[in-house]
Design a protein around this motif. Structure first.
Motif, short mmCIF file in Angstrom:
data_model
loop_
_atom_site.label_atom_id
_atom_site.label_comp_id
_atom_site.label_asym_id
_atom_site.label_seq_id
_atom_site.Cartn_x
_atom_site.Cartn_y
_atom_site.Cartn_z
N ARG A 3 49.21 50.42 42.18
CA ARG A 3 48.26 51.46 42.58
C ARG A 3 47.77 52.23 41.36
N PHE A 4 48.66 52.50 40.39
CA PHE A 4 48.25 53.23 39.19
C PHE A 4 47.22 52.42 38.39
N ASP A 5 47.45 51.10 38.29
CA ASP A 5 46.52 50.26 37.55
C ASP A 5 45.14 50.28 38.21
N LEU A 9 41.91 51.83 36.39
CA LEU A 9 40.82 50.88 36.18
C LEU A 9 39.54 51.34 36.87
N SER A 10 39.67 51.89 38.07
CA SER A 10 38.49 52.38 38.78
C SER A 10 37.85 53.55 38.04
N GLN A 11 38.69 54.45 37.49
CA GLN A 11 38.16 55.57 36.72
C GLN A 11 37.41 55.08 35.49
N ARG A 98 53.01 50.03 29.01
CA ARG A 98 52.73 49.86 30.44
C ARG A 98 51.47 50.63 30.83
N LEU A 99 51.29 51.81 30.26
CA LEU A 99 50.09 52.58 30.57
C LEU A 99 48.82 51.89 30.07
#
Length: 372
Positions: A3-5, A9-11, A98-99
């Motif tokens: 979900r974080f990815d 990515l959407s931002q 990871r970020l």
């Protein structure tokens, strides 16, 4: 993809689309002013202007993509850092490596777009645009059939028509030819016709006056004529003849048939190598630009004043990469065997990205060395 990815990515994609739209609009408006004047001066319609705009867009987009990627990455990372979202994610155990994963996805997506542009769309659209520009330049009829306007189809020539009748008769024609150094030829006629012949377009003037002004002795010769034929094919500049350019050739052909292209176009192999490998290098630099912009902003501790120092550092690194890219062009053009130099900027960018992410993962590394 977590979900974080997906969130990050959407931002990045939203801000990338915004910056790309703004930069393309600015670049296009700057070019559209001169393009619009040129097309109207040639007697063309707004449809031709729209066609030229669409054909020039792929190259414009190619130019603004790297800047848009960098700006979107820096903006999103700065906002997430200011709102402590990155700090929260790091506190949950997310490492800088990871970020950076969604940023890598983002860079790869834009690199694929850049590859499509550089290898296919830009060469094809540039070739079509060049062909259409030359067709319009060579279309004397379209350029001259504009009533009530003084036209300059080529340097030293002025042409004017007061009115064009529904039957195609040109009323009250004025033609001034100043291309000779010592003479000025001026023709006026009550009527004229444009004819296409095997030897080129002709202007047939009826019931007119020919004036030849000799500048050396300041004499004027005048002749009345009932009909006179003027060869307007000479108004076409020889430079308008279509000539193939390496920018119009696909990357695969440049790599596989460089020798034949060099002989056909009479250009050095180094120029072909620089063009072909430069197209491959640009998408790679897009990926490195995204990671550098993200990794640089991860350096340093949280500050309520933002991460402006890191933004400046990231911008300087991006300029440094561009300087290195510019420095590799001339050696490759001089010697095609040095084509590997074209990939030095991208490799340098990936190296800087690795170093920056390592430093972000070991925040005490530099501090410890300074203390020691």
């Amino acid at each position: 993809m977590s979900r974080f990815d997906r969130y990050l990515l959407s931002q990045l994609l939203v801000l990338f689309s915004f910056f790309a739209l703004v930069l393309v609009s600015v670049y296009w408006i700057n070019r559209a002013v001169s393009l619009f004047d040129q097309i109207l001066a040639n007697g063309q319609s707004a449809v031709v202007f729209l066609e030229f705009t669409l054909l020039s867009l792929p190259n414009v987009i190619r130019l603004v993509l790297p800047m848009s990627v960098f700006a979107a990455t820096v903006y999103v990372t700065n906002r997430l850092s200011s709102e402590s979202e990155l700090t929260v994610m790091q506190a949950t155990g997310f490492s800088p490596w990871r970020l950076a994963r969604p940023v890598m996805f983002f860079g790869v997506l834009v690199a694929l777009m850049m590859s499509m542009l550089t290898h296919f769309l830009v060469p094809s659209s540039s070739s079509q645009l060049d062909q259409r520009q030359r067709e319009i330049t060579e279309n004397i009829t379209a350029r001259l059939l504009t009533e009530g306007t003084f036209l300059h189809p080529t340097e030293g020539v002025t042409f004017y028509i007061r009115e064009i009748s529904p039957e195609g008769i040109l009323k009250d024609v004025y033609l001034s030819d100043r291309r000779r150094d010592s003479e000025v030829w001026t023709y006026t006629a009550s009527e004229a016709y444009l004819l296409r012949t095997e030897t080129g377009p002709k202007l047939v003037m009826v019931d007119g006056l020919s004036q030849i002004e000799v500048s050396g002795d300041e004499r004027l010769f005048t002749t009345n004529f009932s009909d006179f034929t003027y060869d307007i094919s000479g108004l076409i500049d020889a430079s308008t003849k279509r000539r193939e350019d390496i920018k119009f050739i696909g990357t695969a052909a440049l790599l596989s048939d460089a020798g034949a292209i060099s002989q056909r176009l009479n250009i050095p192999l180094g120029w072909i190598a620089e063009e072909a490998h430069g197209r491959i290098n640009r998408p790679l630099m897009v990926i490195s630009a995204a990671i550098i912009g993200f990794a640089t902003l991860l350096l340093g501790s949280y500050s309520r004043f933002g991460v402006w120092r890191q933004i400046i550092v990231a911008f300087v690194l991006l300029i440094f990469m561009e300087i290195v890219r510019s420095a590799t062009i001339d050696p490759v053009r001089s010697d095609a065997s040095l084509w590997a130099l074209m990939y030095v900027p991208a490799m340098l960018g990936f190296t800087l990205s690795f170093v920056l992410l390592w430093l972000a993962s070991h925040p005490n590394a530099l501090r410890g060395r300074v203390t020691a």
